[in-house]
Write a protein that holds these residues in place. Structure first.
Motif, PDB file in Angstrom:
ATOM      1  N   PHE A 189       4.986 -18.784  83.719  1.00  0.00           N
ATOM      2  CA  PHE A 189       5.145 -18.087  85.076  1.00  0.00           C
ATOM      3  C   PHE A 189       5.920 -18.716  86.168  1.00  0.00           C
ATOM      4  O   PHE A 189       6.889 -18.249  86.798  1.00  0.00           O
ATOM      5  N   HIS A 245      11.935  -9.921  83.531  1.00  0.00           N
ATOM      6  CA  HIS A 245      11.438 -10.941  83.680  1.00  0.00           C
ATOM      7  C   HIS A 245       9.734 -10.887  83.095  1.00  0.00           C
ATOM      8  O   HIS A 245       9.353 -11.837  82.531  1.00  0.00           O
ATOM      9  N   SER A 246       9.356  -9.748  83.350  1.00  0.00           N
ATOM     10  CA  SER A 246       8.008  -9.479  83.016  1.00  0.00           C
ATOM     11  C   SER A 246       7.948  -9.238  81.452  1.00  0.00           C
ATOM     12  O   SER A 246       7.020  -9.528  80.803  1.00  0.00           O
ATOM     13  N   SER A 276       9.818 -17.067  86.976  1.00  0.00           N
ATOM     14  CA  SER A 276       9.584 -16.357  88.194  1.00  0.00           C
ATOM     15  C   SER A 276      11.108 -15.935  88.374  1.00  0.00           C
ATOM     16  O   SER A 276      11.831 -16.622  88.707  1.00  0.00           O
ATOM     17  N   TYR A 315       8.212 -12.514  79.740  1.00  0.00           N
ATOM     18  CA  TYR A 315       6.849 -13.266  79.946  1.00  0.00           C
ATOM     19  C   TYR A 315       6.259 -12.830  78.941  1.00  0.00           C
ATOM     20  O   TYR A 315       5.450 -13.544  78.120  1.00  0.00           O
ATOM     21  N   PHE A 316       6.060 -11.498  78.630  1.00  0.00           N
ATOM     22  CA  PHE A 316       5.099 -10.903  77.717  1.00  0.00           C
ATOM     23  C   PHE A 316       5.437 -11.248  76.303  1.00  0.00           C
ATOM     24  O   PHE A 316       4.659 -11.905  75.565  1.00  0.00           O
ATOM     25  N   ILE A 359      12.507  -7.888  88.059  1.00  0.00           N
ATOM     26  CA  ILE A 359      10.986  -8.035  87.941  1.00  0.00           C
ATOM     27  C   ILE A 359      10.659  -7.326  86.410  1.00  0.00           C
ATOM     28  O   ILE A 359      10.017  -8.321  85.737  1.00  0.00           O
TER      29      ILE A 359
END
Length: 70
Positions: A14, A47-48, A18, A51-52, A44
């Motif tokens: 995280f 990056h999501s 970011s 992250y996943f 966003i």
């Protein structure tokens, strides 16, 4: 004993992913911008997804486990 691996992996990812903190994909003027402290809707989303993908790799494929004895 409880497994703290998912907590540590989630917090570190995280912080690192970011948007605008360390890097931003896609940037406003270039594809990758570093430390601009700004964000946008597409960044966003990117990056999501990153992250996943990384959380799945670290928790499901590699199975990072951290046990702390009290």
């Amino acid at each position: 004993m409880t497994d703290w691996g998912p907590v540590f992996v989630g917090v570190v990812l995280f912080i690192l992913l970011s948007p605008g903190l360390l890097f931003q994909i896609p940037g406003k003027s270039r594809f990758v911008e570093f430390r601009n402290f700004q964000t946008s809707g597409p960044s966003i989303l990117v990056h999501s997804i990153l992250y996943f993908a990384f959380i799945c790799i670290f928790l499901l494929a590699i199975k990072v486990e951290v046990y702390i004895d009290s």
